[in-house]
Scaffold this motif. Sequence first.
Motif, short mmCIF file in Angstrom:
data_model
loop_
_atom_site.label_atom_id
_atom_site.label_comp_id
_atom_site.label_asym_id
_atom_site.label_seq_id
_atom_site.Cartn_x
_atom_site.Cartn_y
_atom_site.Cartn_z
N ILE A 99 0.93 -1.37 0.19
CA ILE A 99 -0.03 0.00 -0.10
C ILE A 99 1.04 1.23 -0.09
CG2 ILE A 99 -0.22 0.08 2.55
CD1 ILE A 99 -2.98 1.09 2.20
N ASP A 100 0.55 2.31 -0.89
CA ASP A 100 1.27 3.40 -0.82
C ASP A 100 0.02 4.57 -0.53
OD1 ASP A 100 3.97 3.51 -1.50
OD2 ASP A 100 3.28 2.30 -2.95
N ASP A 101 0.28 5.31 0.61
CA ASP A 101 -0.71 6.36 0.90
C ASP A 101 -0.05 7.75 0.72
OD1 ASP A 101 -2.93 7.71 2.28
OD2 ASP A 101 -1.96 7.70 4.11
N VAL A 102 -0.32 8.23 -0.44
CA VAL A 102 0.18 9.33 -1.09
C VAL A 102 0.01 10.72 -0.38
CG1 VAL A 102 0.89 10.55 -3.18
CG2 VAL A 102 0.45 8.34 -3.31
N PRO A 103 0.82 11.41 0.21
CA PRO A 103 0.38 12.57 0.78
C PRO A 103 -0.09 13.63 -0.19
CG PRO A 103 2.86 12.34 0.73
CD PRO A 103 2.31 11.28 0.16
N THR A 104 -1.29 14.02 -0.32
CA THR A 104 -1.82 14.76 -1.48
C THR A 104 -1.82 16.45 -0.91
OG1 THR A 104 -3.57 12.70 -1.72
CG2 THR A 104 -3.54 14.80 -3.24
N ILE A 105 -1.49 16.41 0.24
CA ILE A 105 -1.67 17.77 0.78
C ILE A 105 -0.60 18.70 -0.07
CG2 ILE A 105 -2.25 17.37 3.19
CD1 ILE A 105 0.66 17.58 4.07
N VAL A 106 0.43 17.99 -0.94
CA VAL A 106 1.29 18.96 -1.79
C VAL A 106 0.55 19.47 -2.80
CG1 VAL A 106 3.04 18.77 -3.32
CG2 VAL A 106 3.38 17.26 -1.24
N LEU A 107 -0.74 19.11 -3.18
CA LEU A 107 -1.35 19.72 -4.33
C LEU A 107 -2.06 20.84 -3.78
CD1 LEU A 107 -3.14 16.59 -5.93
CD2 LEU A 107 -1.36 17.68 -6.92
N PHE A 151 6.97 11.60 -4.82
CA PHE A 151 5.77 12.15 -4.31
C PHE A 151 5.77 12.17 -2.76
CE2 PHE A 151 4.76 9.61 -8.15
CZ PHE A 151 4.36 10.83 -8.86
N PHE A 152 6.92 11.81 -2.02
CA PHE A 152 6.85 11.83 -0.43
C PHE A 152 7.70 12.93 0.00
CE2 PHE A 152 4.70 7.77 -1.57
CZ PHE A 152 4.02 7.65 -0.54
N ASP A 153 8.49 13.86 -1.04
CA ASP A 153 9.31 14.72 -0.46
C ASP A 153 8.61 15.92 0.09
OD1 ASP A 153 11.38 13.32 -1.59
OD2 ASP A 153 11.35 14.43 -3.68
N PRO A 154 9.18 16.45 1.26
CA PRO A 154 8.54 17.54 1.74
C PRO A 154 8.52 18.83 0.77
CG PRO A 154 10.79 17.33 2.32
CD PRO A 154 10.57 16.09 1.86
#
Length: 367
Positions: A162-170, A350-353
């Motif tokens: 599973i990959d829970d992508v941190p979409t807050i970047v969008l 996609f996980f970079d701050p």
Amino acid sequence: MRGDLMIVATRSMQDYAERVCHQLETFPDFYAHGHNRNFRGKLKALKFADGEMEVEVHTSLRGKDVFLFGTSGRNADGISTDEAKMELYHAVDALKRSQAGRITLLEPYCSSSRSDRTTRRNSVGFFMHYKTLVSLGVDHIITYQLHSDKSKTAVDPSVCSIDDVPTIVLLKEYISDQFIKTTDILKNHVRKNWIFCSVDAGGESVARKYAQAFGTPLMIAHKQRNYSKANTVESINLLSDTEIAGKEVWIVDDMIDTGGSIYTLIKEMRKRQVGKVNIAIIHPVFSDPAIERLTELHEEGLLDKLVVVDTVQCQDSLRVRMPFLHVVSSARLSAEIIMRLHEEKSLSPFFDPFDAWNYLSSLKLLF
């Protein structure tokens, strides 16, 4: 070695999947790498008179690298959560029986993650959802911001990843593009006048990431619930070491369900004489009476902007009803994830701050 690419969707996500396919076709090197040009597959849901369901596959999938879009969230066809979830399970079974080489489920909003904890005698929705998907044959699950990180502990990586992508970047990129635009405004206005605030103590880590990304102060809301009744908040305390009067506050969270917490929080903020109040969340679930509450806050001048991601569909009628609503598309993100997975590349970018200063500085270099 993965087979040819194929993208399919349940009824609840057909429009979204079509937008993702369009984004894939705009990638300059997509066809240059020899990818299959006919990568759109078709599923058809059938219902019997007694309410039972079947899903048919109308495309050859033998040995192919299949990406399935599905959700049980709000959708244009008005399909209920229960029916959408059952259709998803039938779809996975149909894909497996069609001998798909690999099945990756993209479920941007996983409604089952709301039920992620156990006491003594209760079911756990996310565990049931995951176990069902795995038993039917899903190899990989992609989500956009589960309700809690602990949900991922239910996943056995030896069976299904599973990959829970941190979409807050969008959301951070959209805020930077639309409401900040330059490093001068970031330095001279945003960092002096903005505050990012959590909805509750559990959301502190999310709010802290926003504050760090934009270099602003942080505020934490601590809510007291009435646990005898679901979705009920009795009172909220605001914790901040910064004067908040006259400041522009951004309330951030993973979702809005009924809107009760945010409604109470904004009412409390106005008592503290804050300036503007905005909201940035990922999943616009908007269960009743959320829309009425948010519209009321806007009409009373208490809420300025509401920024969300399209993980749950926001129909045109909803946007007309809520003119203060900003919907950020995640279709290109989904397309990039599919492209990288299909080519066996890492998802680590996609996980970079996110850093607003670096982002706005790099934009300046493009002109």
